[in-house]
Design a protein around this motif. Structure first.
Motif, PDB file in Angstrom:
ATOM      1  N   TYR A 472       0.832  -1.199   0.000  1.00 46.95           N
ATOM      2  CA  TYR A 472       0.000   0.000   0.000  1.00 46.95           C
ATOM      3  C   TYR A 472       0.869   1.253   0.000  1.00 46.95           C
ATOM      4  CZ  TYR A 472      -3.984  -2.952   1.413  1.00 46.95           C
ATOM      5  OH  TYR A 472      -4.971  -3.894   1.472  1.00 46.95           O
ATOM      6  N   TRP A 473       0.453   2.232  -0.813  1.00 50.37           N
ATOM      7  CA  TRP A 473       1.106   3.543  -0.847  1.00 50.37           C
ATOM      8  C   TRP A 473       0.088   4.619  -0.494  1.00 50.37           C
ATOM      9  CZ3 TRP A 473       2.239  -0.450  -4.044  1.00 50.37           C
ATOM     10  CH2 TRP A 473       3.599  -0.768  -4.268  1.00 50.37           C
ATOM     11  N   THR A 474       0.541   5.707   0.089  1.00 44.90           N
ATOM     12  CA  THR A 474      -0.338   6.839   0.390  1.00 44.90           C
ATOM     13  C   THR A 474      -0.355   7.851  -0.747  1.00 44.90           C
ATOM     14  OG1 THR A 474       1.471   7.882   1.602  1.00 44.90           O
ATOM     15  CG2 THR A 474      -0.133   6.620   2.888  1.00 44.90           C
ATOM     16  N   ASN A 475       0.216   7.469  -1.903  1.00 42.80           N
ATOM     17  CA  ASN A 475       0.116   8.295  -3.104  1.00 42.80           C
ATOM     18  C   ASN A 475      -0.578   7.467  -4.175  1.00 42.80           C
ATOM     19  OD1 ASN A 475       2.250   6.891  -4.897  1.00 42.80           O
ATOM     20  ND2 ASN A 475       3.411   7.336  -3.018  1.00 42.80           N
ATOM     21  N   ILE A 476      -0.921   8.072  -5.285  1.00 39.83           N
ATOM     22  CA  ILE A 476      -1.748   7.384  -6.285  1.00 39.83           C
ATOM     23  C   ILE A 476      -0.925   6.717  -7.382  1.00 39.83           C
ATOM     24  CG2 ILE A 476      -3.667   8.958  -5.879  1.00 39.83           C
ATOM     25  CD1 ILE A 476      -2.984  10.400  -8.484  1.00 39.83           C
ATOM     26  N   ASN A 477       0.410   6.813  -7.315  1.00 40.48           N
ATOM     27  CA  ASN A 477       1.244   6.324  -8.417  1.00 40.48           C
ATOM     28  C   ASN A 477       2.269   5.267  -8.005  1.00 40.48           C
ATOM     29  OD1 ASN A 477       0.062   8.080 -10.384  1.00 40.48           O
ATOM     30  ND2 ASN A 477       1.249   9.772  -9.494  1.00 40.48           N
ATOM     31  N   PHE A 478       2.042   4.590  -6.878  1.00 40.64           N
ATOM     32  CA  PHE A 478       2.949   3.523  -6.418  1.00 40.64           C
ATOM     33  C   PHE A 478       4.377   4.053  -6.236  1.00 40.64           C
ATOM     34  CE2 PHE A 478      -0.250   1.972  -9.413  1.00 40.64           C
ATOM     35  CZ  PHE A 478      -0.905   0.976  -8.696  1.00 40.64           C
ATOM     36  N   GLU A 479       4.503   5.299  -5.813  1.00 39.87           N
ATOM     37  CA  GLU A 479       5.816   5.943  -5.744  1.00 39.87           C
ATOM     38  C   GLU A 479       6.512   5.650  -4.419  1.00 39.87           C
ATOM     39  OE1 GLU A 479       4.827  10.001  -6.325  1.00 39.87           O
ATOM     40  OE2 GLU A 479       4.655   9.833  -8.509  1.00 39.87           O
ATOM     41  N   GLY A 480       7.810   5.368  -4.493  1.00 43.45           N
ATOM     42  CA  GLY A 480       8.613   5.132  -3.302  1.00 43.45           C
ATOM     43  C   GLY A 480       8.344   3.778  -2.687  1.00 43.45           C
ATOM     44  N   GLU A 481       8.843   3.614  -1.471  1.00 43.33           N
ATOM     45  CA  GLU A 481       8.612   2.372  -0.743  1.00 43.33           C
ATOM     46  C   GLU A 481       7.163   2.333  -0.249  1.00 43.33           C
ATOM     47  OE1 GLU A 481      10.706  -0.270  -0.198  1.00 43.33           O
ATOM     48  OE2 GLU A 481      11.924   0.773  -1.709  1.00 43.33           O
ATOM     49  N   PRO A 508     -13.415  -9.246  14.312  1.00 45.45           N
ATOM     50  CA  PRO A 508     -12.009  -9.228  14.722  1.00 45.45           C
ATOM     51  C   PRO A 508     -11.109  -9.928  13.714  1.00 45.45           C
ATOM     52  CG  PRO A 508     -13.257 -10.832  16.000  1.00 45.45           C
ATOM     53  CD  PRO A 508     -14.255 -10.053  15.211  1.00 45.45           C
ATOM     54  N   LYS A 509     -11.708 -10.649  12.760  1.00 47.22           N
ATOM     55  CA  LYS A 509     -10.908 -11.373  11.765  1.00 47.22           C
ATOM     56  C   LYS A 509     -10.458 -10.478  10.615  1.00 47.22           C
ATOM     57  CE  LYS A 509     -14.249 -15.027  12.241  1.00 47.22           C
ATOM     58  NZ  LYS A 509     -15.028 -16.043  11.548  1.00 47.22           N
ATOM     59  N   LEU A 510     -11.084  -9.305  10.502  1.00 52.27           N
ATOM     60  CA  LEU A 510     -10.757  -8.424   9.377  1.00 52.27           C
ATOM     61  C   LEU A 510      -9.483  -7.646   9.661  1.00 52.27           C
ATOM     62  CD1 LEU A 510     -14.309  -7.017   8.632  1.00 52.27           C
ATOM     63  CD2 LEU A 510     -13.048  -8.679   7.265  1.00 52.27           C
ATOM     64  N   PRO A 511      -8.663  -7.396   8.633  1.00 46.73           N
ATOM     65  CA  PRO A 511      -7.445  -6.604   8.844  1.00 46.73           C
ATOM     66  C   PRO A 511      -7.801  -5.162   9.178  1.00 46.73           C
ATOM     67  CG  PRO A 511      -7.811  -6.933   6.501  1.00 46.73           C
ATOM     68  CD  PRO A 511      -8.839  -7.777   7.207  1.00 46.73           C
ATOM     69  N   LYS A 512      -7.033  -4.564  10.060  1.00 46.80           N
ATOM     70  CA  LYS A 512      -7.232  -3.158  10.412  1.00 46.80           C
ATOM     71  C   LYS A 512      -6.283  -2.315   9.565  1.00 46.80           C
ATOM     72  CE  LYS A 512     -10.239  -4.240  13.541  1.00 46.80           C
ATOM     73  NZ  LYS A 512     -10.403  -5.649  13.171  1.00 46.80           N
ATOM     74  N   THR A 513      -6.845  -1.469   8.723  1.00 51.29           N
ATOM     75  CA  THR A 513      -6.054  -0.656   7.808  1.00 51.29           C
ATOM     76  C   THR A 513      -5.958   0.766   8.345  1.00 51.29           C
ATOM     77  OG1 THR A 513      -6.856  -1.982   5.959  1.00 51.29           O
ATOM     78  CG2 THR A 513      -5.828   0.126   5.426  1.00 51.29           C
ATOM     79  N   PRO A 514      -4.757   1.321   8.467  1.00 51.22           N
ATOM     80  CA  PRO A 514      -4.603   2.690   8.982  1.00 51.22           C
ATOM     81  C   PRO A 514      -5.411   3.701   8.166  1.00 51.22           C
ATOM     82  CG  PRO A 514      -2.473   1.586   8.859  1.00 51.22           C
ATOM     83  CD  PRO A 514      -3.454   0.689   8.165  1.00 51.22           C
ATOM     84  N   GLY A 515      -5.879   4.721   8.856  1.00 50.43           N
ATOM     85  CA  GLY A 515      -6.664   5.758   8.190  1.00 50.43           C
ATOM     86  C   GLY A 515      -5.896   6.552   7.156  1.00 50.43           C
ATOM     87  N   ASP A 516      -4.550   6.394   7.119  1.00 48.26           N
ATOM     88  CA  ASP A 516      -3.745   7.091   6.120  1.00 48.26           C
ATOM     89  C   ASP A 516      -4.163   6.718   4.695  1.00 48.26           C
ATOM     90  OD1 ASP A 516      -2.383   8.016   8.291  1.00 48.26           O
ATOM     91  OD2 ASP A 516      -0.624   6.726   8.016  1.00 48.26           O
ATOM     92  N   PHE A 517      -4.814   5.570   4.544  1.00 48.20           N
ATOM     93  CA  PHE A 517      -5.176   5.097   3.210  1.00 48.20           C
ATOM     94  C   PHE A 517      -6.641   5.368   2.864  1.00 48.20           C
ATOM     95  CE2 PHE A 517      -1.739   2.462   4.871  1.00 48.20           C
ATOM     96  CZ  PHE A 517      -0.783   2.617   3.867  1.00 48.20           C
ATOM     97  N   ASN A 518      -7.286   6.235   3.639  1.00 44.87           N
ATOM     98  CA  ASN A 518      -8.714   6.475   3.417  1.00 44.87           C
ATOM     99  C   ASN A 518      -8.999   7.474   2.304  1.00 44.87           C
ATOM    100  OD1 ASN A 518      -9.514   4.666   5.324  1.00 44.87           O
ATOM    101  ND2 ASN A 518      -9.847   6.173   6.936  1.00 44.87           N
ATOM    102  N   ARG A 519      -7.973   8.163   1.823  1.00 46.02           N
ATOM    103  CA  ARG A 519      -8.192   9.118   0.740  1.00 46.02           C
ATOM    104  C   ARG A 519      -7.393   8.669  -0.478  1.00 46.02           C
ATOM    105  NH1 ARG A 519     -12.326  10.623   0.606  1.00 46.02           N
ATOM    106  NH2 ARG A 519     -11.803  12.379  -0.706  1.00 46.02           N
ATOM    107  N   GLU A 520      -6.480   9.477  -0.939  1.00 48.37           N
ATOM    108  CA  GLU A 520      -5.669   9.091  -2.095  1.00 48.37           C
ATOM    109  C   GLU A 520      -4.737   7.942  -1.710  1.00 48.37           C
ATOM    110  OE1 GLU A 520      -3.566  12.447  -3.540  1.00 48.37           O
ATOM    111  OE2 GLU A 520      -5.355  13.543  -4.155  1.00 48.37           O
ATOM    112  N   MET A 521      -4.719   6.906  -2.534  1.00 46.84           N
ATOM    113  CA  MET A 521      -3.826   5.780  -2.266  1.00 46.84           C
ATOM    114  C   MET A 521      -3.707   4.927  -3.515  1.00 46.84           C
ATOM    115  SD  MET A 521      -5.792   2.774  -2.161  1.00 46.84           S
ATOM    116  CE  MET A 521      -5.075   1.678  -0.957  1.00 46.84           C
ATOM    117  N   SER A 522      -2.712   4.043  -3.497  1.00 50.21           N
ATOM    118  CA  SER A 522      -2.572   3.022  -4.519  1.00 50.21           C
ATOM    119  C   SER A 522      -2.130   1.740  -3.830  1.00 50.21           C
ATOM    120  CB  SER A 522      -1.567   3.447  -5.598  1.00 50.21           C
ATOM    121  OG  SER A 522      -0.328   3.815  -5.037  1.00 50.21           O
TER     122      SER A 522
END
Length: 892
Positions: A472-481, A508-522
C-alpha cells in the motif's frame, strides 16, 4: 455541473468523516460537565419550575442578546467529534449533548464508560416484533442509557420508509409501511422522552437511498409525501410530543431538504403542526439565508463553511433574515428543553447495568425473529435427540454482527451464535464450527460477483500464505517504498467512510487498515490463484478509479472510471494449476476520479461443481453432524452506496447449497438488515430471519432454534424473488437518472406495489410462522358514526384461538381494500394490527380499532384527507397474503 457535484460530495464526506475521526480537543478529553455555572432562581426567573415551558422559554428569550440567540442556534465543533452544542454559562443554558441512537446510544467520548452501551437489535428487528410494548421498552432503554451516559439528545428514531428491499440503511428503518412505522415510533419516542432526553426523528424527507445521498434529487408527489413518507413524522408529532426533526442531505423536488420551505414550513410546521425544532443533519446545511427562512432552526456542527453564526448575524442585521425568525428558532428549542426537563435534571454518568439491559435486548431480539420456513417441523431442534451440531458461517463465531455507520455502538458484551448454541446444549451435545467462507466486510457492499476465496489464493514462494501479498502507498502512483506491506486474504476493500474506528470493526478477523489510506492511495496485490476444479471461470474486478487485473503477466481487465464499475473476463483454468495474479489499483486524485476512498474487489463466478476448500471443510463437518446450522450475514451500513443486489455476499449462497446436499437437516439463520435473495430456499427445510439482533444475538438465536422461545416475528418488509421483481426496479426510481430519483410508484410502496403490479414475492409483508397454530373465528367488521360531526370509526373483532401444543403469539393483521373512488388506491393497505399471546387451546376475543386514514386519500387539489362514501373491503389474516377473512364495511 458534474465537477461541482463531485466537489460538494467531497466537502460533505470530509465533514462527515471528521465527525467520526477528528482528534479530541483539550476540553473534550475531560469528563463533560453540562453546566459550567449553576442557575440561580432569583437572578434567572426562567428556572422557576412552577411556570410552563412556554413561559420559561419566553422569559429566557427576552434576556438573550441577538448575538447570543444566533450563537445558540448555531452548532460548534470544539467538543466530542462535533456532536455537541455548547451551553451558555451566563444564562444557565445546558449544552445539547447529542448521541446517535437508532440501535443504541453511540458514545463518542472515551472517558464515558469506555464508549460502551447496550447494542440493541436493529430498528428493523424492532419493527418485526409488531409490538408496541416492545417499542416502548426499546425507547425507555435508549432514554435511560442516554441520560446516564451524559447525553440529553438522541438522534433517533429513523423514520425513513424502506422504499426498496436492498437499501443499505433499511436496518435503521421501521419497515416499508407508514402505519406500522407510526404505531411503533410513537411508543419508541415516548420511551426516550420519559427521561430528560429529547428524541430526534430523521431523516426528513425522502431520504431513502445511500447512493448519491448527498446530492440526489428525490422527486415525489404531494400525495405520496403525505400518505407515505411524512406520515410517520406526522404521527410522532401529533401523538408523542416529538422534540426535534432532522432534515436530510438530499433534495426534495429540486430544493435541498434543509432549505426547503415547502416541506419544513408549509408541510411540517403549518400543516402537520410541528412545534418542536428542526436541526440539520451533520453537514447538510448548504446556505445561510435560504435555510433560515425555509424553517430550519438549528445548524448542527459541520456545515461546509460555517454558514450560520457570523453570517446569520449579518443576514439579520442587513434585513435578509428577520429577528422574529431568530426568536422563533430559539423559542422552539428552549421550549422543548424546558418541556423535557433538560434545565432541571442535568445528565449524569452512571454505570449501565449491562446484564439487566442485555436481558432486555435479548427479549426484544427473540420477539423479532421471523420463522420464514419450517417444513416437516424441522424446528424446534430437540436437544435430547442430538449428539452433534455443525455451526457454519463466516461470522457465526462473532457476537458483534450489526449494521454499520453512525448507528453502530460498542456493546457492553457480546454473545455469538456459536456461543449461544453451546450455552444452550451444554456438554451433552458436541458442537463444532467451520466458517465455510471468508469474513463479511464493507467490501461486500460493492457490486459484482463474490470475492475470490482466500483458499484459492497464495502469496507463493517457500513461505507461502493463504491470500495475496499486499503493498500500500499513500500516493496514487505507487511511488517510493510502500507504507504498508501485509498479506490480505481477499482483495475486497471499501475504505474511506467505512474504515474509520468503530465503523469497520464488526469482525475481529478483518485486517485493520490505517486511516492514512482512506483518501488518495494506490495498492498492488501479487501471488497465485489455483482453481479447485477444471473449467471455465469468470474473473472480475469491481473498482472505482483505476484497476488492472493481470493473469500470468497478461492484462486481463483494465478499469478506469469515475463510476464504480465491474468488468468480467472468462478464463479456462485446470484443477491444481497455479497461475500468477497481479492487481494494481489507484484511487486517482481526490476530486478528480473519486472522492470516497478505495473501492476494489477481485471476484469470481466458478463453474458448477467447483467448491473451494473453506466450503469443503464445512461440507465435511456437516456430513458427520446430526444437524447443520448455517448462519449467514450481510454487511449493511450508512455510507454512499447501496448494494443494489439481494445476493448473499462472499459465496454464502453456494455454501448453503453445498452444505444442504451433505446434510438434509440444514437450518439457515439469516442475519441481515434487509431482504436477501433465497434461490437456495428449496434446498433447506427451515429458515430463520434473525436480523441484526444486538449484543445478545447468540442466546436469542439459540432460544428460538431449541424452542425455548416460540418465534412470533412478522416481516416488516417484503422479500422479493430477485432484484428485477420489485415495484422499484426501474433505473429512474433507483439509483436515479442524471441525479434524479423519481418516485413513480407513488403511494404504492412495498407490498402495495407488489399487489398493484401483480408481482409475486418470495415472502410477503407480514409473513411469519410459529411453532403453534392459530384459528380465526367469528370475525366481525363494524363501522359506526359518533359525535355531532358524524365521525366514522371502524373496528374488527374476532375470536383467536391457539390450536397447537405450545404457548405462542400471533399478530392479527387487518387490511383495507380499494376505496369507492375513481382515485387509485391500494388493493390492500394495513389498517390495524394486534399482537396476542395465548396458551395452548386458549381463546381471546380480540378487538382492533382501525386507522381511519386507511379509508382516506390525500387530495392534492384541496390539500386535505378525503374519505369517500361506499363499501370498503376488509381483509383479516396472518400476513398480507395469508387472509383468513374477507368482508366489508359501509362508510357513510
Amino acid at each position: 455541473m458534474e465537477k461541482k457535484k463531485k466537489k460538494l460530495q467531497l466537502i460533505i464526506l470530509a465533514i462527515v468523516l471528521s465527525l467520526f475521526a477528528a482528534p479530541y480537543s483539550s476540553l473534550a478529553a475531560k469528563t463533560y460537565q453540562p453546566y459550567a455555572a449553576a442557575a440561580n432562581e432569583v437572578s434567572k426567573p426562567w428556572m422557576d419550575q412552577s411556570l410552563s415551558a412556554e413561559e420559561r422559554a419566553a422569559l429566557l428569550l427576552n434576556e438573550m442578546t441577538l448575538e447570543e440567540k444566533v450563537t445558540f442556534v448555531t452548532g460548534n465543533l470544539n467538543n466530542y467529534y462535533g456532536f455537541y452544542n455548547e451551553g451558555m454559562d451566563r444564562l444557565g443554558i445546558p449544552a445539547l449533548t447529542m448521541a446517535d441512537g437508532p440501535a443504541g446510544v453511540r458514545i463518542a467520548n472515551p472517558e464515558i464508560q469506555d464508549k460502551k452501551s447496550t447494542a440493541l437489535p436493529a430498528p428493523i428487528a424492532l419493527a418485526a416484533t409488531w409490538d408496541t410494548e416492545a417499542a416502548r421498552t426499546y425507547g425507555e432503554l435508549l432514554g435511560n442509557e442516554a441520560f446516564n451516559t451524559t447525553h440529553n439528545v438522541v438522534l433517533g428514531p429513523g423514520l425513513d420508509i424502506a422504499r426498496f428491499p436492498w437499501g443499505e440503511r433499511n436496518f435503521e428503518s421501521l419497515g416499508e409501511d407508514p402505519l406500522l412505522q407510526s404505531k411503533l415510533a410513537v411508543p419508541y419516542i415516548n420511551g426516550i422522552q420519559s427521561y430528560p432526553v429529547m428524541a430526534t426523528a430523521k431523516h426528513y424527507l425522502l431520504n431513502n437511498q445511500e447512493t448519491d445521498r448527498f446530492t440526489i434529487n428525490s422527486v415525489a408527489s404531494e400525495r405520496a409525501m403525505n400518505e407515505v413518507y411524512a406520515r410517520p413524522f406526522a404521527e410522532a408529532i401529533q401523538n408523542a410530543d416529538l422534540s426535534s426533526v432532522m432534515c436530510s442531505f438530499n433534495q426534495v423536488n429540486g430544493t435541498s431538504a434543509c432549505e426547503n420551505e415547502a416541506i419544513l414550513t408549509d408541510l411540517l410546521k403549518d400543516q402537520i403542526g410541528f412545534e418542536g425544532f428542526v436541526m440539520s443533519d451533520y453537514g447538510a446545511n448548504l446556505s445561510t439565508v435560504e435555510s433560515a427562512n425555509a424553517g430550519m432552526d438549528l445548524e448542527t456542527p459541520g456545515a461546509p463553511t460555517g454558514l450560520w453564526e457570523d453570517k446569520l448575524l449579518a443576514a439579520v442585521q442587513n434585513g435578509e433574515v428577520s429577528e422574529e425568525r431568530i426568536d422563533d428558532m430559539v423559542s422552539r428549542m428552549l421550549t422543548e428543553m424546558f418541556s423535557k426537563g433538560l434545565f432541571d435534571k442535568p445528565v449524569q454518568n452512571n454505570l449501565i447495568p449491562a446484564e439487566e439491559h442485555g436481558e432486555t435486548a435479548r427479549e426484544i431480539a427473540e420477539q423479532s425473529m421471523v420463522l420464514m420456513k419450517n417444513e416437516k417441523e424441522a424446528l424446534p431442534l430437540d436437544k435430547e435427540e442430538l449428539d452433534s451440531i455443525a455451526v457454519i458461517g463466516p461470522d457465526a463465531d462473532n457476537g458483534s454482527v450489526a449494521g454499520g455507520g453512525s448507528s453502530l455502538v460498542i456493546p457492553t458484551y457480546t454473545v455469538s451464535p456459536l456461543e449461544g448454541i453451546k450455552n444452550s446444549v451444554g456438554d451433552n451435545v458436541d458442537v463444532h464450527y467451520a466458517p465455510g467462507s471468508d469474513p463479511i466486510s464493507a467490501g461486500d457492499i460493492l457490486p459484482g460477483p463474490s470475492a475470490v476465496p482466500s483458499s484459492l489464493l497464495s502469496t507463493g514462494g517457500e513461505q507461502s500464505e493463504s491470500g495475496l501479498k499486499a503493498e500500500y502507498w499513500t500516493n496514487i502512483n505507487f511511488e517510493g517504498e510502500p507504507s504498508l506491506v501485509r498479506t490480505d486474504n481477499q482483495v475486497n476493500f471499501n475504505f474511506g467512510f467505512y474504515n474509520y474506528e468503530g465503523l469497520n470493526a464488526q469482525s475481529p478477523k478483518l485486517p485493520k487498515t490505517p486511516g492514512d489510506f482512506n483518501r488518495e492511495m494506490s495498492a498492488r496485490w501479487t501471488g497465485e490463484i489455483t482453481a479447485p476444479e477444471s473449467g471455465e471461470y469468470v474473473l472480475s474486478l469491481s473498482s472505482l478509479g483505476t484497476g488492472k487485473l493481470y493473469l500470468d503477466g497478461e492484462l486481463l481487465i483494465d478499469n478506469n472510471s469515475k463510476d464504480l464499475v465491474t468488468d468480467k473476463k472468462t478464463v479456462s483454468l485446470a484443477k491444481g494449476e497455479k497461475h500468477q495474479v497481479r492487481i494494481e489499483y489507484s484511487t486517482g486524485k481526490s476530486g478528480d476520479v473519486q472522492d470516497f476512498g478505495a473501492m476494489v474487489r477481485f471476484g469470481w463466478e466458478p463453474p458448477t461443481g467447483a467448491v473451494d476448500a473453506k466450503i469443503q471443510e464445512a461440507v465435511n463437518l456437516a456430513k458427520k453432524s446430526d444437524v447443520a446450522v448455517v448462519v449467514t450475514h450481510t454487511y449493511d451500513s450508512e455510507g454512499y452506496v447501496d448494494t443494489s443486489s439481494l445476493d448473499l455476499p462472499n459465496n454464502q449462497a453456494q455454501l448453503i447449497k453445498e452444505v444442504a446436499k451433505a446434510n438434509p437437516k440444514t437450518i439457515v439463520v439469516q442475519m441481515s438488515g434487509r431482504a436477501v435473495q433465497m434461490d437456495w430456499q428449496e434446498d433447506v427445510p427451515a429458515i430463520v430471519q434473525a436480523w441484526f439482533a444486538g449484543q445478545e444475538q447468540g442466546n436469542a438465536i439459540a432460544n428460538i432454534l431449541f424452542g425455548e422461545e416460540n418465534p412470533s416475528g412478522k416481516l416488516p418488509i417484503t422479500f422479493p424473488v430477485d432484484e428485477e421483481s420489485t415495484p422499484v426496479s426501474d433505473d429512474i426510481q433507483f439509483p436515479g437518472v442524471d441525479g434524479i430519483s423519481e418516485y413513480t410508484e407513488g403511494i404504492f410502496t412495498g407490498y402495495k406495489g407488489y399487489e398493484e403490479q401483480g408481482i409475486e414475492p418470495a415472502y410477503a409483508f407480514g409473513h411469519g410462522l410459529s411453532y403453534t397454530t392459530f384459528d380465526y373465528k367469528n370475525v366481525k367488521a363494524k363501522a359506526k358514526t359518533r359525535g355531532k360531526h358524524k365521525e366514522t370509526d371502524v373496528s374488527v373483532a374476532l375470536n383467536l384461538r391457539n390450536t397447537g401444543d405450545v404457548t405462542g403469539s400471533e399478530v392479527v393483521q387487518v387490511y383495507v381494500g380499494n376505496l369507492p373512488t375513481n382515485v387509485a388506491t391500494p388493493d390492500k393497505q394495513l389498517a390495524g394490527f394486534e399482537k396476542v399471546e395465548l396458551k395452548p387451546d386458549n381463546q381471546e376475543r380480540v378487538k382492533i380499532n382501525l386507522d381511519m386514514k386507511a379509508f382516506s386519500y390525500w387530495d392534492e387539489e384541496t390539500d386535505q384527507w378525503i374519505m369517500p362514501s361506499g363499501e370498503v373491503p376488509i381483509y383479516v389474516g396472518s400476513s398480507s397474503d395469508d387472509i383468513r377473512y374477507t368482508g366489508s364495511v359501509y362508510i357513510k
